[in-house]
Enzyme design. Structure first.
Site, mmCIF file in Angstrom:
data_model
loop_
_atom_site.group_PDB
_atom_site.id
_atom_site.type_symbol
_atom_site.label_atom_id
_atom_site.label_comp_id
_atom_site.label_asym_id
_atom_site.label_seq_id
_atom_site.Cartn_x
_atom_site.Cartn_y
_atom_site.Cartn_z
ATOM 1 N N HIS A 204 15.576 -78.949 49.528
ATOM 2 C CA HIS A 204 15.416 -80.242 49.985
ATOM 3 C C HIS A 204 14.023 -80.595 50.452
ATOM 4 C CE1 HIS A 204 15.520 -83.275 53.127
ATOM 5 N NE2 HIS A 204 14.979 -82.622 54.004
ATOM 6 N N PHE A 205 13.236 -79.628 51.364
ATOM 7 C CA PHE A 205 11.833 -80.072 51.752
ATOM 8 C C PHE A 205 10.948 -80.082 50.631
ATOM 9 C CE2 PHE A 205 12.229 -75.563 53.889
ATOM 10 C CZ PHE A 205 11.158 -75.069 53.156
ATOM 11 N N HIS A 206 11.253 -79.205 49.528
ATOM 12 C CA HIS A 206 10.305 -79.413 48.505
ATOM 13 C C HIS A 206 10.097 -80.831 47.769
ATOM 14 C CE1 HIS A 206 9.658 -75.036 48.943
ATOM 15 N NE2 HIS A 206 8.438 -75.389 48.439
ATOM 16 N N ARG B 113 17.819 -68.458 51.978
ATOM 17 C CA ARG B 113 16.524 -68.752 51.661
ATOM 18 C C ARG B 113 15.745 -67.505 52.770
ATOM 19 N NH1 ARG B 113 14.541 -73.023 56.599
ATOM 20 N NH2 ARG B 113 12.612 -72.321 55.700
ATOM 21 N N ARG B 114 14.525 -67.339 52.449
ATOM 22 C CA ARG B 114 13.658 -66.575 53.402
ATOM 23 C C ARG B 114 14.108 -65.157 52.823
ATOM 24 N NH1 ARG B 114 12.690 -69.256 59.070
ATOM 25 N NH2 ARG B 114 10.726 -70.485 58.373
ATOM 26 N N TYR C 143 7.221 -86.136 60.123
ATOM 27 C CA TYR C 143 6.700 -87.583 60.033
ATOM 28 C C TYR C 143 4.973 -87.484 59.841
ATOM 29 C CZ TYR C 143 11.457 -88.832 60.219
ATOM 30 O OH TYR C 143 12.801 -88.917 59.771
ATOM 31 N N HIS D 137 10.536 -81.384 64.298
ATOM 32 C CA HIS D 137 11.151 -82.633 63.466
ATOM 33 C C HIS D 137 9.792 -83.674 63.402
ATOM 34 C CE1 HIS D 137 13.433 -85.047 60.918
ATOM 35 N NE2 HIS D 137 12.918 -86.270 61.725
HETATM 36 C C1 HEM Z 1 9.106 -72.023 50.694
HETATM 37 C C2 HEM Z 1 7.737 -72.010 46.011
HETATM 38 C C3 HEM Z 1 4.829 -76.091 47.079
HETATM 39 C C4 HEM Z 1 6.178 -75.959 51.651
HETATM 40 C C5 HEM Z 1 9.086 -71.734 49.264
HETATM 41 C C6 HEM Z 1 10.053 -71.014 48.410
HETATM 42 C C7 HEM Z 1 9.648 -71.047 47.099
HETATM 43 C C8 HEM Z 1 8.656 -72.037 47.013
HETATM 44 C C9 HEM Z 1 10.337 -70.365 46.070
HETATM 45 C C10 HEM Z 1 11.280 -70.255 49.067
HETATM 46 C C11 HEM Z 1 10.945 -69.047 49.567
HETATM 47 C C12 HEM Z 1 12.008 -68.426 50.335
HETATM 48 O O1 HEM Z 1 12.763 -68.983 51.279
HETATM 49 O O2 HEM Z 1 12.277 -67.012 50.060
HETATM 50 C C13 HEM Z 1 7.031 -73.162 45.893
HETATM 51 C C14 HEM Z 1 6.170 -73.320 44.653
HETATM 52 C C15 HEM Z 1 5.346 -74.482 44.811
HETATM 53 C C16 HEM Z 1 5.485 -74.953 46.243
HETATM 54 C C17 HEM Z 1 6.084 -72.627 43.377
HETATM 55 C C18 HEM Z 1 4.076 -74.982 43.880
HETATM 56 C C19 HEM Z 1 2.997 -75.039 44.328
HETATM 57 C C20 HEM Z 1 5.192 -76.157 48.406
HETATM 58 C C21 HEM Z 1 4.351 -77.595 48.853
HETATM 59 C C22 HEM Z 1 4.830 -77.297 50.247
HETATM 60 C C23 HEM Z 1 5.671 -76.225 50.367
HETATM 61 C C24 HEM Z 1 3.395 -78.233 48.356
HETATM 62 C C25 HEM Z 1 4.414 -78.329 51.468
HETATM 63 C C26 HEM Z 1 3.472 -79.154 51.375
HETATM 64 C C27 HEM Z 1 7.159 -74.506 51.653
HETATM 65 C C28 HEM Z 1 7.509 -74.175 52.874
HETATM 66 C C29 HEM Z 1 8.184 -73.159 52.808
HETATM 67 C C30 HEM Z 1 8.471 -73.090 51.260
HETATM 68 C C31 HEM Z 1 7.192 -74.803 54.268
HETATM 69 C C32 HEM Z 1 9.160 -72.553 53.772
HETATM 70 C C33 HEM Z 1 8.565 -71.358 54.486
HETATM 71 C C34 HEM Z 1 9.484 -70.592 55.351
HETATM 72 O O3 HEM Z 1 10.611 -70.503 54.977
HETATM 73 O O4 HEM Z 1 8.996 -69.790 56.425
HETATM 74 N N1 HEM Z 1 8.202 -72.372 48.381
HETATM 75 N N2 HEM Z 1 6.416 -74.152 46.798
HETATM 76 N N3 HEM Z 1 5.637 -75.443 49.053
HETATM 77 N N4 HEM Z 1 7.525 -73.834 50.723
HETATM 78 FE FE1 HEM Z 1 6.971 -73.931 48.945
HETATM 79 CU CU CU Z 2 14.283 -82.500 61.107
#
Ligand code: HEM
Ligand code: CU
Length: 571
Positions: free
Chosen positions: A393-395, A456-457, A246, A242
Site C-alpha cells: 500500500h504505502f509504496h 512484513r519486516r 500528509y 498519520h
Molecule cells: C519497506 C523496497 C522505495 C519507503 C520496503 C520493503 C521493501 C522495499 C521490499 C519491505 C521490507 C520488509 O517489510 O521486510 C523498495 C524498493 C524501492 C523502494 C526496491 C525502490 C527504490 C521506497 C520509497 C519510499 C519507501 C521511494 C518512500 C518514499 C519504505 C518504508 C518502508 C519500506 C517507510 C517500511 C520500513 C519499515 O518497515 O520500518 N521497501 N522500496 N520505499 N519502504 Fe521501500
Molecule cells: Cu494513517
C-alpha cells in the site's frame, strides 16, 4: 519542442528564478541535493531488501543486518528524501508565490544546517550498526517502537532535524508576514496558502513525536529512566505518524494543483476548491492516528471507531483533488486540441517527463487510496495488519504518489534554481515509465502476498512452500515479481539521480534559461473563494480542538497511572 519550456519571446523580459531570488534558489538547491542523496542511498537499500527477502540474492548482508538496512531505507526515504524535498520546494514556493526574497539568508541557512546535522547524526547511528567496530546501532525500524532501543545519537539526530523543520516553517511564515505588511487586504497567494496550512498541521502533529523522543526514548537510551509505557509511546508516535503522511503528500498536491495544470497546457480549474482541500487536511489529519493502533490493546474501541470515521471523511479531500486535478488536465488537453470523452487523454504531453511522472503518480495514488480504505476498516484491517500488504500500500502512496511526483517536478524545478538546462532528456523521458512498471509489479505482488499472510519486516519469510494459485498466484511468482519490480524501481531512482547530477555538473546554458516559473491564473480564481477560507488562525484553532477531543481522554488514561509506568490503563 519540450512543452514546459516557454518560448523565448515570452521569457525575454522575465528573469529566471535563480536570478530573481538567488538566496531562495540556493536553499532550494541545498535541500534538494540532500533529498536526492538520501533517495540514491535509500533506493540501493531497497533493492538489497527486495532481493534478500525474496531469496533471489542474499550475498550482501546477513539476515541480522536486514533490520538496520530496513531502518535506513525507511528513515532515509520516508523522512529525509521526502522532507528535504518539501523544504526545497516550499522555499521556492514561498518566494515564487509572494514575489519576494526570503527574510534573512542567514536564518535560512541556519535551519538547513540544523536539519542536515540532525540527518547526519541519525544516519550515522543507523549505518554504524552495519559496521562492526562502531558502537552505534539503530535497528528499531522507521517507527522506533519502545521497548526497542537505538543509540542516543539516533534520537538526538531526529530531534535536531525536527527542530530544523520547525524553523523552516518560521522562515516561511516570517516572509509571509512581511509580505502582508506591504499587501494588506490581498488574498493569500494559493501556493503560500498551501505552505501555511501544511506547516500548521506539521506543528500540531510533530508535538507528539517530539514529546515521545525527548521525554521518553532519548532519556531511556541514555539510561536516565528505567521504563517507559509502550502504549503511550506508540500512541504519541501515531499521533504524528498519520499526519506525516500528509506532510509527504502535500508537496505532491501543491505540485498537482499549481504546476501540473500548466504542464498539461491549461490552468487550474478551481482555486477555492484547492483551499478547501488544504483546510480539510489541516483539520482532519491528526485526529485519526488511532487507525494505526486497531490491534493495540488498551485503546478503547470507541476511540478507534472515531478514528475510523474521521479517516473515511479524509477521503473527501482526496476525491475533491482527483476531480479538480483531472478537470484541469482535461481543460489543458482540450486547449491543446484534444476531443472526445476520453480521446483528450491522447493530447496530453506524455513525452514530457515532468508531466508524465505527475500523471502516473496520480494514477497510482488512486490504487493506493483503495488499498488504504481496506487498511482503514477496523474489521478488515486485521486481515492485512503487519503483512506485506501494508508496504504494498504505502509504496503506492508515499513511494509513488509523493516520490514520483517529487522526481518528476524536479525535471521542471531544478533548471530554474540552477540556471542549467536539463541534461539527458531521453533518460528523463523514460524514467517515470520505468518507475511505474516497477511499482506495478512490486506493489501488486506485495498486496497479494499480504493477503496470503506473508508478514512484513522480516528477513526470513517462511512462506515459500505454500501455493495460493490460482486465487492469489504462487508464492514463487509473487517473490519473483517483487524482485524484478524492486530492481526496476532502483534503476528508476538511479536514472533520476543521474539526470540531476548531470544537470548540476553541466555548464550554464547559452542564452536565456528556458524553463519558466510563471504560473497561469486559475479558471475560477482566488476572488471566487470566500474570505473565511484565508482565516488560517480560525482553522488552526478548530484543528487543535478536534485533536483535544480525539486524544485528550485516551492519553490522560495512559498517563494517569504514572507517566513512565507501563501498566495497563483502567478499562
Ligand atoms: C519497506 C523496497 C522505495 C519507503 C520496503 C520493503 C521493501 C522495499 C521490499 C519491505 C521490507 C520488509 O517489510 O521486510 C523498495 C524498493 C524501492 C523502494 C526496491 C525502490 C527504490 C521506497 C520509497 C519510499 C519507501 C521511494 C518512500 C518514499 C519504505 C518504508 C518502508 C519500506 C517507510 C517500511 C520500513 C519499515 O518497515 O520500518 N521497501 N522500496 N520505499 N519502504 Fe521501500
Ligand atoms: Cu494513517
Amino acid at each position: 519542442p519540450q512543452t514546459y519550456e516557454a518560448d523565448e519571446t515570452q521569457l525575454k523580459d522575465r528573469l529566471a528564478f535563480i536570478d530573481r531570488y538567488p538566496n531562495a534558489a540556493r536553499i532550494t538547491r541545498l535541500s534538494l541535493s540532500v533529498s536526492f542523496t538520501a533517495l540514491a542511498i535509500g533506493a540501493i537499500l531497497g533493492i538489497i531488501q527486495a532481493l534478500h527477502r525474496t531469496n533471489v540474492f542474499r550475498g550482501l548482508i546477513s539476515s541480522a543486518d536486514y533490520y538496520s538496512v530496513l531502518t535506513g531505507h525507511g528513515v532515509l526515504l520516508a523522512l529525509f528524501f521526502t522532507i528535504f524535498f518539501l523544504t526545497g520546494i516550499f522555499t521556492w514556493g514561498t518566494s515564487n508565490s509572494l514575489g519576494r526574497k526570503l527574510s534573512s539568508p542567514r536564518f535560512s541557512l541556519a535551519w538547513f544546517l540544523l536539519m542536515l546535522s540532525g540527518a547526519v547524526m541519525t544516519s550515522t547511528a543507523i549505518f554504524g550498526g552495519l559496521v562492526g567496530q562502531i558502537p552505534f546501532s539503530a535497528d528499531v525500524l522507521y517507527t522506533f517502537y519502545a521497548p526497542l532501543q537505538a543509540h542516543p545519537l539516533f534520537y538526538a539526530g531526529l530531534a535536531t532535524w525536527l527542530a530544523g523543520t520547525w524553523l523552516a516553517g518560521v522562515d516561511w511564515f516570517r516572509t509571509y508576514y512581511q509580505w502582508r505588511q506591504d499587501n494588506p487586504g490581498e488574498r493569500i497567494p494559493l501556493q503560500m496558502f498551501m505552505i501555511m496550512t501544511t506547516m500548521l498541521m506539521w506543528y500540531i502533529a510533530t508535538l507528539g513525536v517530539a514529546v515521545e523522543v525527548l521525554v521518553f526514548l532519548l532519556p531511556m537510551s541514555l539510561g536516565l529512566i528505567e521504563s517507559v509505557d509502550p502504549l503511550l509511546t506508540r500512541t504519541l508516535f501515531w499521533y504524528f505518524g498519520h499526519p506525516v503522511v500528509y506532510f509527504w503528500l502535500m508537496p505532491a498536491y501543491f505540485t498537482w494543483y499549481t504546476v501540473l495544470p500548466k504542464l498539461s497546457g491549461g490552468r487550474l480549474f478551481s482555486d477555492p476548491l484547492a483551499r478547501v482541500v488544504f483546510i480539510l487536511f489541516l483539520l482532519l489529519s491528526t485526529p485519526v492516528g488511532f487507525h494505526h493502533q486497531y490491534a493495540d490493546p488498551g485503546v478503547p474501541e470507541g476511540f478507534k471507531f472515531i478514528a475510523m470515521t474521521n479517516t473515511m471523511f479524509l477521503l473527501l479531500p482526496s476525491f475533491l483533488t482527483a476531480f479538480t486535478v483531472v478537470a484541469s488536465m482535461e481543460y489543458g488537453a482540450r486547449q491543446r486540441g484534444g476531443t472526445g470523452y476520453l480521446g483528450w487523454l491522447k493530447s496530453l504531453p506524455w513525452g514530457n517527463p515532468a508531466f508524465a511522472g505527475c500523471a502516473l503518480a496520480g494514477l497510482m495514488f488512486a490504487a493506493g487510496g483503495f488499498s488504504g480504505i481496506v487498511n482503514a476498516g477496523m474489521n478488515i484491517n486485521s486481515l492485512v495488519h503487519n503483512t506485506l500488504w501494508v508496504p504494498g500500500h504505502f509504496h503506492l502512496t508515499v513511494g509513488t504518489a509523493s516520490a514520483l511526483t517529487m522526481m518528476a517536478i524536479s525535471y521542471w524545478l531544478y533548471p530554474q534554481i540552477t540556471g542549467k538546462r536539463l541534461q539527458f532528456y531521453g533518460v528523463a523521458q523514460i524514467q517515470p515509465y520505468i518507475w511505474f512498471i516497477g511499482m506495478g509489479l512490486m506493489s501488486n505482488a506485495m498486496h497479494r502476498a499480504g493477503l496470503a499472510g506473508v508478514p512484513r519486516r522480516t528477513a526470513e519469510p517462511q512462506y515459500q512452500q505454500f501455493d495460493f494459485a490460482p486465487l492469489l498466484g504462487s508464492m514463487s511468482e509473487m517473490r519473483l515479481q517483487i524482485a524484478i519490480g524492486g530492481s526496476l524501481l532502483t534503476l528508476g531512482a538511479l536514472m533520476f539521480v543521474f539526470v540531476m547530477v548531470g544537470t548540476w555538473l553541466a555548464e550554464r546554458g547559452r542564452g536565456r534559461l528556458r524553463v519558466d516559473s510563471h504560473l497561469p491564473e486559475p479558471i475560477s480564481g482566488a476572488s471566487d473563494s470566500p474570505r473565511v477560507l484565508d482565516n488560517v488562525k480560525l482553522w488552526f484553532l478548530i484543528a487543535v480542538v478536534l485533536v483535544a477531543i480525539a486524544y485528550g481522554f485516551p492519553i490522560y488514561s495512559m498517563v494517569a497511572d504514572g507517566v513512565f509506568s507501563p501498566a495497563a490503563p483502567p478499562f
